[in-house]
Scaffold this motif. Structure first.
Motif, PDB file in Angstrom:
ATOM      1  N   HIS A  49       4.085  -4.186  12.808  1.00  0.00           N
ATOM      2  CA  HIS A  49       3.661  -3.180  13.778  1.00  0.00           C
ATOM      3  C   HIS A  49       2.461  -3.621  14.591  1.00  0.00           C
ATOM      4  N   CYS A  50       1.535  -4.299  13.958  1.00  0.00           N
ATOM      5  CA  CYS A  50       0.267  -4.622  14.642  1.00  0.00           C
ATOM      6  C   CYS A  50       0.192  -6.071  15.099  1.00  0.00           C
ATOM      7  N   CYS A 102       1.749  -8.507  10.721  1.00  0.00           N
ATOM      8  CA  CYS A 102       2.264  -7.153  10.513  1.00  0.00           C
ATOM      9  C   CYS A 102       3.329  -6.862  11.555  1.00  0.00           C
ATOM     10  N   CYS A 108      -1.215  -4.476   5.648  1.00  0.00           N
ATOM     11  CA  CYS A 108      -1.893  -4.683   6.923  1.00  0.00           C
ATOM     12  C   CYS A 108      -3.226  -3.945   6.920  1.00  0.00           C
ATOM     13  N   LYS A 129      -4.829  -2.931   9.319  1.00  0.00           N
ATOM     14  CA  LYS A 129      -4.914  -1.938  10.404  1.00  0.00           C
ATOM     15  C   LYS A 129      -4.115  -0.686  10.086  1.00  0.00           C
ATOM     16  N   CYS A 130      -2.832  -0.887   9.656  1.00  0.00           N
ATOM     17  CA  CYS A 130      -1.968   0.283   9.501  1.00  0.00           C
ATOM     18  C   CYS A 130      -1.582   0.536   8.052  1.00  0.00           C
TER      19      CYS A 130
HETATM   20 ZN    ZN Z   1      -0.158  -3.163  10.822  1.00  0.00          ZN
END
Ligand code: ZN
Ligand code: ANZ
Length: 877
Positions: A449-450, A447, A488, A490-491
């Protein structure tokens, strides 16, 4: 009763027996507790290359003989089989023939399964699996996620071989003379992120637990494992320098701190941060670092490569002498070992000497030793290599030995933060990422971002699409949005699935454990089942797996133990490494120096000269070598089974050589075991006919041996009984204790010889012959299961109720022995007497022998009796 055909016909009986074993599920095992002790016997599972070879035949026959032995001994035996089904050959076949690796693999499996079945192996086929199925590899992914979260898996940049034309990462074996095997392009090194298993966290345990395997594993394998883990005790030492006014240190690792005063330069790896820094304003150095990137990344290749270096023009200060020491970048320094920097001691280290000689760096002797052969001189330098001794030319350390110097240096520098006692392992963390399609997908979502996010347990498995035909240009998964595009966890933003797959050593590292619960959908292993079967009691395989596979499997066992899945520290209680199967070679040399190899059946030979059948002209008889495609000296198991039957092939592979030594295949050699089986078959048929004629049953006669009156047996009868029971004892010791699988076959051949030469002259003799035959067949059943079982069944025995024949120790007792009679030390006669006869009686008996009396011409002054051996009469006069 069934009528026995007097003619041995392996083809018919083998097919029928195999069908019977399959339909009555004879060799299937269950996981519930039983009152029988359990044995888990495992031969290394095959890669489904498409065709069984003789190495397989040997490997699986050894496992099968031991399995059948332990079954007879009353154990519940599990002998499973599966397929190590991921790997590069399937992708290569795809490139060559345009078939999907999955299709190629499964069709090979189907073919090889039939081949294995034709060997009559007592395998529990209900436990079969292929490692390329999601039902298996999902648990590998599951463990990966667990370990990732525990910090036992991490991501790091790693150098790989990069083919710039095919845009693909190459395995070391795909780099041929520095070029891509398919494209021919010059291979480059590239840094890419990879996942690592922290096997180094278990280095100490992997080393120490080898002690537990001592005596149960071949010593050679234990030594190889120890060397591979490579524990070195030494010191990290720091050289001083300044950069932009800041005081800094350059750390080196050495196993010879006693040579510290002989340092004349320091060399660092091209990837070392200091090298990178120095190269910023030094284009020449930059070029050199680029140069170092070329060539193979394999450690062995690095070691062989010519030593190259470049002076950075920068120097560091020796912390004792405060002298300036030049810093070089050198291609032989590995970034991945120690600190990626080496203190150069050309007076006492082989590589440093070569390097210093090449680049005219000073060479100083700092160690002396009275035992060394000769005056120290750079010409006979090699005689001094690796010698430990007394320090010289070392200022305040002069006169100290290794340990004294070590301690004094540490005491001096440690308080200043410039030295540390250090233990290094040669063992590296295990890089498990492969930029390949045909492997288990690494369960990671990348990801923006993560970063790298493990796939949640509930979303496992990440299934590899199987309708894919790779073309050799990179990983096809990268061109499949259906596979890569995801969100993702997570996000919840769009993200990409990892397209790298696992090293295929991952699958072979825990298959032994999965066999205990191969169909479990709830977990990697079922703990109760694992407790019943693990560890593997006997593991059997080629010595070529002595290092990597066995080390990774031992590591996985400890990982699974720490997840609470298995008990115990080691996966394989006993290991047998079988020898290779070799065969002769025949070739002609071509004008370009290359060789054309011919199959044995294309050649006529008497062993001394050979000619090609096709043209009658000579061919060269080459060396005896490991059977291989490239030498055309492979013998096809299938063709051999067709000609002689599996029982003969099994017997031949077992008795021709000890299991752990090389086996030299000679086609003519099969005739011996084949004739032996024919002889046993014929004898059994005649025996059955005799019994039928007399209205007797073999099963009935078998129970009568206990009632035999030893005292009344004929001499030949006693001898045959003794042979029968010696054979029972011998095979038990050979198979159960010594792991000798060749000598039992010779013993069985001897027993068969005595039996077929035995003349039945009484009812007792018939009982004794019957006992010998049944014993022979029950024991032979381990090696030649098809024919032995058919014969036993025809004689009325239920194969499901067979047990290892019980030993009658009284039958082993010899009831007369031969004692030698000497006069004055010279042999003059013999006495046939009962063992342990009375000494005085013996003395008298000896004197009554005519051949002895002739020499009793004086006074008898002494009579010596060595019990059960000899009687010596000393006369004088
Ligand atoms: Zn993410
Ligand atoms: C000086 C020295 C003098 C060394 C001497 C040996 C003999 P093992 O035993 O395998 O642990 N070394 C250290 N780091 C290295 C690296 N990153 N790449 C290549 N070589 C490296 O080897 C330890 C020795 O290997 C160390 O001890 C160092 O050379 C070298 F007479 O230091 B020695």
């Amino acid at each position: 009763m069934i009528k026995i055909h007097p003619q041995y016909d392996p083809k018919t009986i083998e097919t029928a027996q195999q069908q019977k074993w399959a339909s009555d599920k004879r060799y299937e095992t269950c996981n519930t507790k039983s009152d029988k002790p359990s044995r888990y016997i495992l031969s290394m599972f095959p890669y489904p290359s498409g065709k069984l070879h003789m190495g397989h035949v040997r490997n699986y026959t050894i496992g099968d003989v031991l399995s059948r032995y332990y079954r007879l001994k009353g154990y519940e035996v599990m002998q499973p089989m599966g397929w190590d089904a991921f790997g590069l050959p399937a992708e290569n076949a795809a490139i060559a023939n345009g078939v999907a690796p999955a299709d190629w693999t499964f069709s090979n499996i189907n073919h090889m399964r039939e081949q294995l079945k034709s060997l009559g192996l007592s395998i529990d086929w209900s436990r079969e699996f292929a490692t390329c199925t999601p039902a298996y590899y999902r648990w590998e992914q599951w463990l990966f996620v667990k370990l990732f979260n525990k910090g036992l898996v991490y991501k790091k940049l790693a150098t790989v071989n990069w083919d710039p034309v095919d845009n693909t990462v190459l395995a070391n074996e795909q780099v041929v003379d520095g070029r891509g095997w398919r494209s021919g392009a010059l291979v480059e090194k590239r840094e890419i992120p990879m996942y690592y298993y922290k096997i180094t966290a278990y280095a100490d345990e992997l080393l120490n637990d080898l002690d537990k395997l001592e005596g149960h594993w071949p010593q050679q394998v234990i030594t190889m494992q120890r060397n591979w883990i490579g524990r070195s005790e030494g010191m990290t030492l720091n050289f001083l320098y300044e950069l932009d006014g800041k005081p800094l240190t350059l750390e080196v690792f050495t196993t010879r701190p006693d040579t510290f005063m002989g340092v004349t330069y320091v060399s660092i790896a091209s990837e070392h941060p200091l090298a990178q820094h120095m190269a910023k304003n030094n284009p020449q150095l930059q070029d050199f670092i680029e140069e170092c990137k070329k060539g193979s990344v394999a450690e062995a290749d690095v070691a062989k490569a010519q030593k190259l270096g470049m002076n950075t023009g920068f120097s560091v200060k020796h912390p004792i002498t405060k002298q300036d020491i030049p810093v070089w970048v050198a291609n032989y320094v590995l970034m991945s070992y120690g600190s990626g920097a080496v203190m150069g001691v050309p007076g006492h280290d082989e590589r440093d000497f070569e390097f210093a000689n090449k680049y005219n760096l000073p060479i100083i002797q700092v160690i002396t030793n009275d035992q060394a052969c000769c005056q120290y001189d750079t010409k006979n330098w090699h005689d001094w290599y690796a010698i430990k001794g007394i320090c010289m030319n070392s200022g305040e350390f002069d006169g100290l030995d290794y340990q004294q110097m070590f301690d004094k240096l540490l005491a001096k520098l440690e308080p200043k933060g410039l030295a540390n006692k250090t233990i290094n392992f040669r063992l590296r963390d295990w890089g498990v990422s492969r930029q390949r399609y045909w492997g288990c997908p690494i369960p990671i979502i990348n990801c923006e971002h993560c970063g790298a996010v493990p796939v949640p347990e509930s979303d496992l498995p990440v299934v590899l699409p199987t309708d894919v035909v790779p073309d050799g240009r990179g990983n096809p998964l990268n061109k499949m949005p259906k596979f890569t595009d995801t969100t993702c966890p997570k996000c919840n933003q769009p993200a990409k699935c990892e397209t790298d797959t696992f090293d295929t050593f991952m699958e072979s590292s825990w298959y032994y454990a999965r066999f205990v619960s191969p169909n479990d959908t709830q977990g990697m292993l079922d703990k109760d089942h694992a407790n019943k079967w693990l560890p593997v009691d006997q593991y059997i395989g080629g010595v070529e797996h002595a290092v990597m596979h066995l080390l990774y499997a031992r590591f996985f066992h400890k990982l699974m133990r720490d997840e609470g899945l298995v008990n115990g520290d080691e996966p394989f209680a006993n290991l047998l490494t079988q020898g290779m199967v070799l065969a002769g070679t025949f070739y002609r040399e071509n004008s370009d120096g290359s060789k054309t190899y011919y199959f044995a059946d294309e050649v006529d030979t008497d062993g001394k000269i050979a000619t090609l059948k096709a043209d009658g002209l000579p061919v060269t008889i080459g060396k005896i070598e490991k059977m291989s495609k490239s030498k055309n000296n492979g013998i096809d198991p299938q063709a051999t089974i067709k000609q002689y039957g599996a029982d003969t092939v099994r017997l031949y592979t077992m008795f021709t050589a000890p299991a752990d030594q090389t086996l030299e295949w000679v086609d003519d050699g099969l005739k011996g075991p084949y004739n032996f089986l024919k002889k046993v078959w014929r004898y059994a048929a005649e025996h059955q006919a005799t019994l039928q004629h007399k209205g007797l049953l073999a099963t009935n006669l078998s129970t009568k041996t206990d009632d035999l009156n030893q005292a009344n047996l004929s001499k030949t009868g006693k001898n045959l009984r003794r042979k029968t029971h010696e054979t029972i004892a011998k095979l038990d010791a050979d198979l159960g204790k010594r792991l000798a699988l060749n000598t039992p076959v010779s013993s069985l051949m001897e027993l068969a010889n005595e039996l077929t030469n035995f003349t039945i002259a009484s009812d007792d003799d018939l009982i004794i012959a019957n006992e010998a035959l049944i014993t022979l067949l029950v024991l032979l059943q381990m090696f030649a299961p098809h024919m032995a079982e058919v014969l036993l069944e025809n004689l009325g025995f239920n194969p499901l109720e067979l047990t290892y024949p019980s030993l009658d120790a009284s039958a082993l007792v010899q009831d007369t022995i031969t004692m030698v009679v000497q006069v004055n030390g010279k042999i003059r006669g013999e006495l046939e007497v009962a063992p342990n006869s009375d000494i005085d009686w013996l003395k008298n008996q000896a004197k009554t022998l005519q051949s002895v009396q002739k020499y009793l011409t004086g006074n008898i002054i002494k009579e010596i009796v060595v019990p059960n051996k000899l009687i010596n009469i000393v006369v004088k006069g």
